[in-house]
Design a protein around this motif. Structure first.
Motif, PDB file in Angstrom:
ATOM      1  N   UNK A   7      -9.773  15.007 -14.274  1.00  0.00           N
ATOM      2  CA  UNK A   7     -11.158  14.563 -14.172  1.00  0.00           C
ATOM      3  C   UNK A   7     -11.182  13.088 -13.820  1.00  0.00           C
ATOM      4  N   UNK A   8     -12.226  12.665 -13.131  1.00  0.00           N
ATOM      5  CA  UNK A   8     -12.316  11.258 -12.749  1.00  0.00           C
ATOM      6  C   UNK A   8     -12.379  10.375 -13.991  1.00  0.00           C
ATOM      7  N   UNK A   9     -11.637   9.282 -13.937  1.00  0.00           N
ATOM      8  CA  UNK A   9     -11.666   8.313 -15.029  1.00  0.00           C
ATOM      9  C   UNK A   9     -13.020   7.610 -15.060  1.00  0.00           C
ATOM     10  N   UNK A  10     -13.491   7.338 -16.251  1.00  0.00           N
ATOM     11  CA  UNK A  10     -14.747   6.585 -16.417  1.00  0.00           C
ATOM     12  C   UNK A  10     -14.488   5.137 -16.838  1.00  0.00           C
ATOM     13  N   UNK A  11     -13.216   4.730 -16.822  1.00  0.00           N
ATOM     14  CA  UNK A  11     -12.855   3.419 -17.365  1.00  0.00           C
ATOM     15  C   UNK A  11     -13.481   2.251 -16.595  1.00  0.00           C
ATOM     16  N   UNK A  12     -13.738   2.462 -15.292  1.00  0.00           N
ATOM     17  CA  UNK A  12     -14.299   1.377 -14.481  1.00  0.00           C
ATOM     18  C   UNK A  12     -15.790   1.567 -14.187  1.00  0.00           C
ATOM     19  N   UNK A  13     -16.403   2.549 -14.806  1.00  0.00           N
ATOM     20  CA  UNK A  13     -17.791   2.868 -14.464  1.00  0.00           C
ATOM     21  C   UNK A  13     -18.712   1.655 -14.560  1.00  0.00           C
ATOM     22  N   UNK A  14     -18.651   0.954 -15.671  1.00  0.00           N
ATOM     23  CA  UNK A  14     -19.570  -0.166 -15.857  1.00  0.00           C
ATOM     24  C   UNK A  14     -19.281  -1.303 -14.877  1.00  0.00           C
ATOM     25  N   UNK A  15     -17.996  -1.560 -14.640  1.00  0.00           N
ATOM     26  CA  UNK A  15     -17.640  -2.634 -13.705  1.00  0.00           C
ATOM     27  C   UNK A  15     -18.043  -2.280 -12.274  1.00  0.00           C
ATOM     28  N   UNK A  16     -17.862  -1.015 -11.892  1.00  0.00           N
ATOM     29  CA  UNK A  16     -18.295  -0.577 -10.558  1.00  0.00           C
ATOM     30  C   UNK A  16     -19.805  -0.708 -10.418  1.00  0.00           C
ATOM     31  N   UNK A  17     -20.512  -0.275 -11.452  1.00  0.00           N
ATOM     32  CA  UNK A  17     -21.966  -0.363 -11.417  1.00  0.00           C
ATOM     33  C   UNK A  17     -22.429  -1.817 -11.334  1.00  0.00           C
ATOM     34  N   UNK A  18     -21.797  -2.671 -12.116  1.00  0.00           N
ATOM     35  CA  UNK A  18     -22.159  -4.092 -12.088  1.00  0.00           C
ATOM     36  C   UNK A  18     -21.889  -4.705 -10.721  1.00  0.00           C
ATOM     37  N   UNK A  19     -20.762  -4.321 -10.110  1.00  0.00           N
ATOM     38  CA  UNK A  19     -20.424  -4.880  -8.803  1.00  0.00           C
ATOM     39  C   UNK A  19     -21.433  -4.430  -7.752  1.00  0.00           C
ATOM     40  N   UNK A  20     -21.802  -3.153  -7.779  1.00  0.00           N
ATOM     41  CA  UNK A  20     -22.778  -2.628  -6.824  1.00  0.00           C
ATOM     42  C   UNK A  20     -24.151  -3.263  -7.047  1.00  0.00           C
ATOM     43  N   UNK A  21     -24.557  -3.333  -8.296  1.00  0.00           N
ATOM     44  CA  UNK A  21     -25.880  -3.888  -8.601  1.00  0.00           C
ATOM     45  C   UNK A  21     -25.958  -5.390  -8.360  1.00  0.00           C
ATOM     46  N   UNK A  22     -24.793  -6.046  -8.404  1.00  0.00           N
ATOM     47  CA  UNK A  22     -24.774  -7.500  -8.250  1.00  0.00           C
ATOM     48  C   UNK A  22     -24.737  -7.995  -6.822  1.00  0.00           C
ATOM     49  N   UNK A  23     -24.736  -7.074  -5.852  1.00  0.00           N
ATOM     50  CA  UNK A  23     -24.757  -7.488  -4.452  1.00  0.00           C
ATOM     51  C   UNK A  23     -26.141  -8.057  -4.084  1.00  0.00           C
ATOM     52  N   UNK A  24     -26.177  -8.845  -3.030  1.00  0.00           N
ATOM     53  CA  UNK A  24     -27.429  -9.513  -2.636  1.00  0.00           C
ATOM     54  C   UNK A  24     -28.401  -8.523  -1.991  1.00  0.00           C
ATOM     55  N   UNK A  25     -29.057  -7.759  -2.858  1.00  0.00           N
ATOM     56  CA  UNK A  25     -30.001  -6.721  -2.424  1.00  0.00           C
ATOM     57  C   UNK A  25     -30.845  -6.329  -3.629  1.00  0.00           C
ATOM     58  N   UNK A  26     -32.014  -5.781  -3.388  1.00  0.00           N
ATOM     59  CA  UNK A  26     -32.768  -5.206  -4.495  1.00  0.00           C
ATOM     60  C   UNK A  26     -32.000  -4.038  -5.117  1.00  0.00           C
ATOM     61  N   UNK A  27     -32.164  -3.860  -6.392  1.00  0.00           N
ATOM     62  CA  UNK A  27     -31.448  -2.829  -7.132  1.00  0.00           C
ATOM     63  C   UNK A  27     -31.686  -1.441  -6.519  1.00  0.00           C
ATOM     64  N   UNK A  28     -30.597  -0.751  -6.174  1.00  0.00           N
ATOM     65  CA  UNK A  28     -30.689   0.606  -5.637  1.00  0.00           C
ATOM     66  C   UNK A  28     -31.126   0.704  -4.198  1.00  0.00           C
ATOM     67  N   UNK A  29     -31.249  -0.426  -3.513  1.00  0.00           N
ATOM     68  CA  UNK A  29     -31.854  -0.405  -2.177  1.00  0.00           C
ATOM     69  C   UNK A  29     -30.945   0.172  -1.091  1.00  0.00           C
ATOM     70  N   UNK A  30     -29.666   0.346  -1.365  1.00  0.00           N
ATOM     71  CA  UNK A  30     -28.779   0.984  -0.387  1.00  0.00           C
ATOM     72  C   UNK A  30     -28.645   2.486  -0.634  1.00  0.00           C
TER      73      UNK A  30
END
Length: 350
Positions: A7-30
Motif C-alpha cells: 500500500x502507498x506510504x502515508x509518511x510524506x502526505x502532510x509534507x506533499x500537501x504543504x508543498x503543493x499548497x505552498x506554491x504561488x497560486x490560490x489553494x486548489x487552483x491547479x
C-alpha cells in the motif's frame, strides 16, 4: 502467481500537501494536477517526484469470437496493424513520438507469424484464443503463462530505468471479452456492458449482444478472475493484467487507457486490489460501458474527449497533463521563495 504489492506510504502526505499548497497560486487552483502530483509523490515516496524513461507497451492478440462478426473489421486487421506499428504509421506511434516515450509491441497471440527481424517482442501463447461461444477461450495454463509473460516484460523495462508505464492493446473482438469481464467481475447486466466497439450500428450491437449472451449462459463457472479470464479473456488482456500487477509491485506509476486496458485492471484488482493505488486514469472512453467500469473502480478520469481508438492513445494524449503535474511540484516557486504574501487559508491549512 503471487505479487507482493505494498500500500502507498502515508509518511510524506502532510509534507506533499504543504508543498503543493505552498506554491504561488490560490489553494486548489491547479485542480486535477494537484491530485496527480500528490499521487505520484506518494508512489515514489518523494517530495520531488520525477518521470524516468516513460514507456508504452502495446500487447496484441487475436480472438476466436471475431470469426462470428462481433467487430466491424476482420481479424486480419490485428496483424496488419502490427506492421503499421513497425512502420511508425499508427496513432500510437504519432503520440508516443510526440512525447518521446519508449514504444514497444508484444505479440501475445496473433494469428500470424512475423519476421524475427521486426522489433516485436514475441510472447505468442497460441495463434489466437478459441471461440468462447463453444468453450473456454484458453486453458488455465495459458492464462497463467500470460500473467507470467506480462510480468516478465515489465520487469525488464523497469530494469532499464523506467518508472512510468502505459499500456495499449490490439485485438479485433476484444471489446467482447472486456464486456463479459465487466459483467461478471462487477456484476453488471451484460446488456449494459456491450457497446459499438469499432463502430457497429444498432443491428450490429444487437447481434453482438445476442452472441455474447449465448456464451454467458453456457458458462458454468463463477466470478473468480482467473476463471473469467480463462473463459472469456484474450491473451493480450491476461498479459496486461500480469504486467499491471508487476508494475505495482515495482512501485511504477501506471497511466490507464480505455475500455480494454481498464478491463485488464479490473481483473488484476480482483487478484490484488492494491494495484489500483498505482494507477492514474487517462480518460473516459466513448465506449458506453467504460464509465460503468470507472465508476465501479471509483476512478476519476483525467480527460473526456470522446476517444475510443485503443492502442494506448488516450494515455499518450493525456501524458502532457501528467508531466505538467510533475513539473509544477518541482519547478514552481513557493510563496516564501518568490517573496509573495500567502493567504491566511494557506498558512493555516492542516
Amino acid at each position: 502467481m503471487e505479487f507482493k504489492i505494498s500500500s502507498l506510504s502515508t509518511s510524506l502526505d502532510q509534507e506533499l500537501l504543504n508543498k503543493i499548497n505552498g506554491k504561488t497560486k490560490p489553494l486548489g487552483s491547479l485542480g486535477m494536477l494537484e491530485k496527480i502530483a500528490f499521487q505520484i509523490g506518494s508512489i515514489q515516496e518523494s517530495l520531488s517526484p520525477e518521470i524516468k524513461n516513460p514507456a508504452v507497451v502495446v500487447f496484441a492478440g487475436d480472438h476466436g469470437i471475431a470469426d462470428d462478426g462481433v467487430s466491424f473489421y476482420p481479424k486480419s486487421v490485428s496483424y496488419e496493424m502490427l506492421y503499421n506499428y513497425m512502420q511508425g504509421g499508427a496513432a500510437i506511434n504519432v503520440f508516443s513520438r510526440q512525447h518521446n516515450i519508449n514504444f514497444k509491441v508484444v505479440d501475445a497471440g496473433i494469428d500470424h507469424d512475423f519476421d524475427p527481424s521486426l522489433n516485436i517482442i514475441n510472447k505468442k501463447i497460441a495463434y489466437g484464443t478459441k471461440n468462447f461461444r463453444f468453450g473456454p477461450a484458453m486453458t488455465k495454463d495459458q492464462c497463467l503463462e500470460g500473467f507470467r509473460s506480462g510480468a516478465g516484460i515489465i520487469e525488464g523495462i523497469h530494469k532499464d530505468g523506467c518508472n512510468f508505464i502505459a499500456f495499449g492493446e490490439k485485438g479485433i473482438g476484444n471489446t467482447s471479452s472486456a464486456a463479459l469481464i465487466l459483467s461478471l467481475l462487477a456484476d453488471i447486466s451484460l446488456e449494459e456492458c456491450v457497446g459499438r466497439g469499432t463502430g457497429l450500428d444498432d443491428n450490429g450491437v444487437k447481434s453482438k449482444f445476442e452472441l455474447l449472451n449465448e456464451a454467458l449462459h453456457k458458462y458454468n463457472g463463477g466470478n473468480n478472475p482467473l476463471d473469467v479470464l480463462t473463459q472469456f479473456g484474450g491473451f493480450e488482456v491476461v498479459m496486461i493484467a500480469g504486467a499491471m500487477l508487476k508494475a505495482a509491485e515495482l512501485k511504477m506509476t501506471m497511466l490507464i487507457d480505455g475500455f480494454i486496458i481498464t478491463s485488464a485492471l479490473l481483473a488484476a484488482s480482483k487478484i490484488n486490489p492494491k494495484v489500483l493505488e498505482y494507477c492514474l486514469f487517462a480518460h473516459k472512453s466513448n465506449e458506453q460501458a467504460h464509465i460503468k467500469m470507472l465508476n465501479y473502480l471509483k476512478a476519476e478520469p483525467i480527460l473526456d474527449i470522446g476517444m475510443r481508438l485503443g492502442e494506448g492513445t488516450g494515455a499518450m494524449v493525456c501524458y502532457p497533463i501528467v508531466k505538467s503535474a510533475v513539473q509544477f511540484i518541482n519547478e514552481m516557486a513557493s510563496f516564501q521563495e518568490a517573496g509573495v504574501s500567502e493567504s491566511e487559508e494557506v498558512k493555516t491549512i492542516s
